[in-house]
Design a protein around this motif. Structure first.
Motif, PDB file in Angstrom:
ATOM      1  N   VAL A 200      61.191  21.571  61.999  1.00 48.08           N
ATOM      2  CA  VAL A 200      60.864  22.078  60.665  1.00 48.08           C
ATOM      3  C   VAL A 200      60.187  20.990  59.838  1.00 48.08           C
ATOM      4  N   GLY A 201      60.676  19.768  59.918  1.00 46.93           N
ATOM      5  CA  GLY A 201      60.082  18.667  59.166  1.00 46.93           C
ATOM      6  C   GLY A 201      58.649  18.392  59.578  1.00 46.93           C
ATOM      7  N   VAL A 202      58.390  18.391  60.870  1.00 49.93           N
ATOM      8  CA  VAL A 202      57.024  18.157  61.348  1.00 49.93           C
ATOM      9  C   VAL A 202      56.119  19.319  60.954  1.00 49.93           C
ATOM     10  N   ALA A 203      56.645  20.531  61.033  1.00 49.22           N
ATOM     11  CA  ALA A 203      55.835  21.688  60.660  1.00 49.22           C
ATOM     12  C   ALA A 203      55.487  21.671  59.174  1.00 49.22           C
ATOM     13  N   LEU A 204      56.422  21.243  58.329  1.00 50.72           N
ATOM     14  CA  LEU A 204      56.170  21.236  56.889  1.00 50.72           C
ATOM     15  C   LEU A 204      55.321  20.056  56.441  1.00 50.72           C
ATOM     16  N   PHE A 205      55.580  18.875  56.978  1.00 50.91           N
ATOM     17  CA  PHE A 205      54.942  17.664  56.480  1.00 50.91           C
ATOM     18  C   PHE A 205      53.904  17.071  57.432  1.00 50.91           C
TER      19      PHE A 205
END
Length: 72
Positions: A40-45
């Motif tokens: 989720v972090g990689v997808a968002l940022f």
């Protein structure tokens, strides 16, 4: 009949007290949670970070224009 009942009850109680597999399941859930948070972090940022590093690289390489070198 009572003897069979007490044996069955002892078997059920012994299954309840065995917790070796529970720790492996707990570690598996923790790993899955960490992996989910990372995805989720990689997808968002991810795209924002890529743009920031590209701007930084352009600034270091001396790209024309002062806009490439302003970071907030």
């Amino acid at each position: 009949m009572l003897k069979a009942y007490t044996r069955m009850l002892a078997q059920i109680n012994s299954l309840r007290s065995q917790e070796e597999g529970a720790t492996a399941v707990e570690y598996g859930l923790i790993v899955a949670l960490i992996a989910g948070v990372m995805i989720v972090g990689v997808a968002l940022f991810g795209t924002n970070l890529a743009d920031m590093f590209n701007d930084l690289a352009a600034c270091i390489q001396g790209a024309p224009g002062a806009a490439a070198c302003t970071f907030n």
